[in-house]
Scaffold this motif. Structure first.
Motif, short mmCIF file in Angstrom:
data_model
loop_
_atom_site.label_atom_id
_atom_site.label_comp_id
_atom_site.label_asym_id
_atom_site.label_seq_id
_atom_site.Cartn_x
_atom_site.Cartn_y
_atom_site.Cartn_z
N SER A 24 0.85 -1.18 0.00
CA SER A 24 0.00 0.00 0.00
C SER A 24 0.89 1.23 0.00
CB SER A 24 -0.94 0.01 1.21
OG SER A 24 -0.19 0.13 2.41
N HIS A 25 0.26 2.37 -0.27
CA HIS A 25 0.98 3.65 -0.31
C HIS A 25 0.23 4.65 0.55
CE1 HIS A 25 3.39 2.11 -3.61
NE2 HIS A 25 2.26 1.61 -4.09
N ALA A 26 0.96 5.32 1.42
CA ALA A 26 0.36 6.25 2.37
C ALA A 26 -0.43 7.36 1.68
CB ALA A 26 1.44 6.87 3.26
N VAL A 27 0.03 7.81 0.52
CA VAL A 27 -0.63 8.91 -0.18
C VAL A 27 -1.20 8.44 -1.52
CG1 VAL A 27 -0.35 11.36 -0.84
CG2 VAL A 27 1.07 10.42 0.95
N GLY A 28 -1.29 7.13 -1.74
CA GLY A 28 -1.84 6.59 -2.97
C GLY A 28 -0.78 6.42 -4.04
N GLN A 29 -1.20 5.85 -5.17
CA GLN A 29 -0.30 5.59 -6.30
C GLN A 29 -1.10 5.65 -7.58
OE1 GLN A 29 1.17 1.50 -6.87
NE2 GLN A 29 3.19 2.35 -7.29
N THR A 30 -0.47 6.18 -8.62
CA THR A 30 -1.06 6.21 -9.95
C THR A 30 -0.17 5.40 -10.87
OG1 THR A 30 -2.03 8.38 -9.56
CG2 THR A 30 -1.81 7.69 -11.85
N VAL A 79 -4.06 -5.61 -11.96
CA VAL A 79 -4.00 -4.94 -10.66
C VAL A 79 -5.08 -5.57 -9.80
CG1 VAL A 79 -4.18 -2.76 -9.39
CG2 VAL A 79 -3.28 -2.75 -11.72
N GLY A 80 -4.70 -6.08 -8.62
CA GLY A 80 -5.66 -6.72 -7.74
C GLY A 80 -5.73 -6.03 -6.40
N ILE A 81 -6.92 -6.10 -5.77
CA ILE A 81 -7.10 -5.58 -4.41
C ILE A 81 -7.63 -6.69 -3.51
CG2 ILE A 81 -7.35 -3.18 -5.14
CD1 ILE A 81 -10.38 -3.46 -4.79
N ARG A 82 -7.63 -6.45 -2.22
CA ARG A 82 -7.93 -7.48 -1.22
C ARG A 82 -9.31 -8.12 -1.35
NH1 ARG A 82 -3.62 -9.79 1.56
NH2 ARG A 82 -2.19 -8.13 2.18
N ASP A 83 -10.30 -7.41 -1.89
CA ASP A 83 -11.63 -8.02 -2.01
C ASP A 83 -11.72 -9.01 -3.16
OD1 ASP A 83 -11.94 -6.54 -4.35
OD2 ASP A 83 -13.63 -5.35 -3.62
N GLY A 84 -10.60 -9.22 -3.88
CA GLY A 84 -10.57 -10.17 -4.99
C GLY A 84 -10.81 -9.53 -6.34
N SER A 85 -11.15 -8.25 -6.37
CA SER A 85 -11.34 -7.55 -7.65
C SER A 85 -10.01 -7.44 -8.37
CB SER A 85 -11.89 -6.14 -7.43
OG SER A 85 -13.14 -6.19 -6.79
N VAL A 86 -10.05 -7.65 -9.70
CA VAL A 86 -8.85 -7.55 -10.52
C VAL A 86 -9.19 -6.75 -11.77
CG1 VAL A 86 -7.13 -8.83 -11.87
CG2 VAL A 86 -7.95 -9.76 -9.69
N LEU A 87 -8.33 -5.80 -12.10
CA LEU A 87 -8.45 -5.06 -13.36
C LEU A 87 -7.42 -5.60 -14.33
CD1 LEU A 87 -8.61 -1.38 -12.07
CD2 LEU A 87 -10.52 -2.79 -12.88
N VAL A 135 -5.74 4.47 -10.65
CA VAL A 135 -5.47 5.27 -9.45
C VAL A 135 -5.78 4.41 -8.24
CG1 VAL A 135 -6.06 7.34 -8.16
CG2 VAL A 135 -6.00 7.41 -10.67
N CYS A 136 -4.76 4.15 -7.42
CA CYS A 136 -4.92 3.38 -6.19
C CYS A 136 -4.97 4.38 -5.03
CB CYS A 136 -3.73 2.45 -6.00
SG CYS A 136 -3.49 1.28 -7.37
N PRO A 137 -6.07 4.39 -4.28
CA PRO A 137 -6.21 5.39 -3.20
C PRO A 137 -5.24 5.15 -2.04
CG PRO A 137 -8.12 3.94 -3.26
CD PRO A 137 -7.24 3.55 -4.41
N PRO A 138 -5.03 6.15 -1.21
CA PRO A 138 -4.16 6.01 -0.05
C PRO A 138 -4.58 4.82 0.82
CG PRO A 138 -4.73 8.31 -0.34
CD PRO A 138 -5.58 7.52 -1.31
N GLY A 139 -3.58 4.02 1.21
CA GLY A 139 -3.80 2.92 2.13
C GLY A 139 -4.41 1.67 1.53
N GLU A 140 -4.83 1.67 0.27
CA GLU A 140 -5.44 0.48 -0.32
C GLU A 140 -4.38 -0.58 -0.61
OE1 GLU A 140 -8.87 -0.05 -3.41
OE2 GLU A 140 -7.01 0.41 -4.49
N GLU A 141 -4.56 -1.76 -0.04
CA GLU A 141 -3.63 -2.86 -0.28
C GLU A 141 -3.92 -3.44 -1.66
OE1 GLU A 141 -3.71 -5.55 3.05
OE2 GLU A 141 -2.95 -4.00 4.40
N HIS A 142 -2.87 -3.52 -2.48
CA HIS A 142 -3.01 -3.97 -3.86
C HIS A 142 -1.71 -4.61 -4.34
CE1 HIS A 142 -1.07 -0.03 -4.24
NE2 HIS A 142 -0.63 -0.42 -5.44
N HIS A 182 4.83 0.10 -16.89
CA HIS A 182 4.01 1.23 -16.46
C HIS A 182 4.86 2.29 -15.80
CE1 HIS A 182 4.20 0.05 -12.25
NE2 HIS A 182 3.38 -0.98 -12.38
N LEU A 183 4.35 3.50 -15.83
CA LEU A 183 4.92 4.56 -15.02
C LEU A 183 4.23 4.48 -13.66
CD1 LEU A 183 4.95 7.50 -17.56
CD2 LEU A 183 6.94 6.40 -16.53
N ALA A 184 5.01 4.37 -12.61
CA ALA A 184 4.47 4.35 -11.25
C ALA A 184 4.75 5.72 -10.64
CB ALA A 184 5.14 3.26 -10.42
N MET A 185 3.68 6.40 -10.23
CA MET A 185 3.80 7.75 -9.69
C MET A 185 3.16 7.79 -8.31
SD MET A 185 2.74 9.57 -13.26
CE MET A 185 1.56 8.28 -13.67
#
Length: 138
Positions: free
Chosen positions: A52-58, A68-76, A85-92, A104-107
């Motif tokens: 996760s990222h404290a201030v999010g990640q793009t 890209v996957g998140i904890r609820d099992g959703s995958v893009l 856009v991954c919001p702050p604190g979202e585990e992915h 990818h460019l990770a910002m």
């Protein structure tokens, strides 16, 4: 105005990635900027650990197909030209699809006061990656 030279590409540490992943730093902000940008190249099947990222990640995909996957099992399933856009604190986690390279460019931004903006967690289980790859392809 400042022209920055191309920085060396490094292989990312195995403690945070599965497979072969290479990172070329693009920019590391100096006050007041807190932005960090890197071009990250994933070989087929390579991906990050959970994190996760404290201030999010793009993430802006520059080449190939990825996941890209998140904890609820959703995958893009992500493609060149798309941005996630991954919001702050979202585990992915994110990386290449099983059969193609992905870049990818990770910002992201550091927290005020410095420190590592990324909290690295456990690896993605092989079964979870395989299921995400298969289900997102259909």
């Amino acid at each position: 105005m400042e022209l920055l030279s191309v920085r060396p590409t490094v292989k990312t540490p195995a403690r945070a990635f599965t497979g072969d992943v290479y990172m070329t730093p693009v920019y590391t902000g100096t006050g007041p900027s807190r932005m960090t940008a890197a071009l990250v190249r994933f070989t087929p099947g390579a991906h990050t650990n959970w994190h996760s990222h404290a201030v999010g990640q793009t993430l802006h995909v520059t080449e190939g197909v990825g996941l890209v996957g998140i904890r609820d099992g959703s995958v893009l399933r992500i493609h060149a030209g798309e941005t996630v856009v991954c919001p702050p604190g979202e585990e992915h986690w994110h990386g290449a699809a099983a059969d193609t390279f992905m870049s990818h460019l990770a910002m992201l931004e550091a927290e005020p006061g410095g420190g590592d903006p990324t909290t690295w967690l456990e690896p993605v289980a092989d079964e979870q990656y395989e299921r995400a790859n298969k289900e997102s392809a259909s």
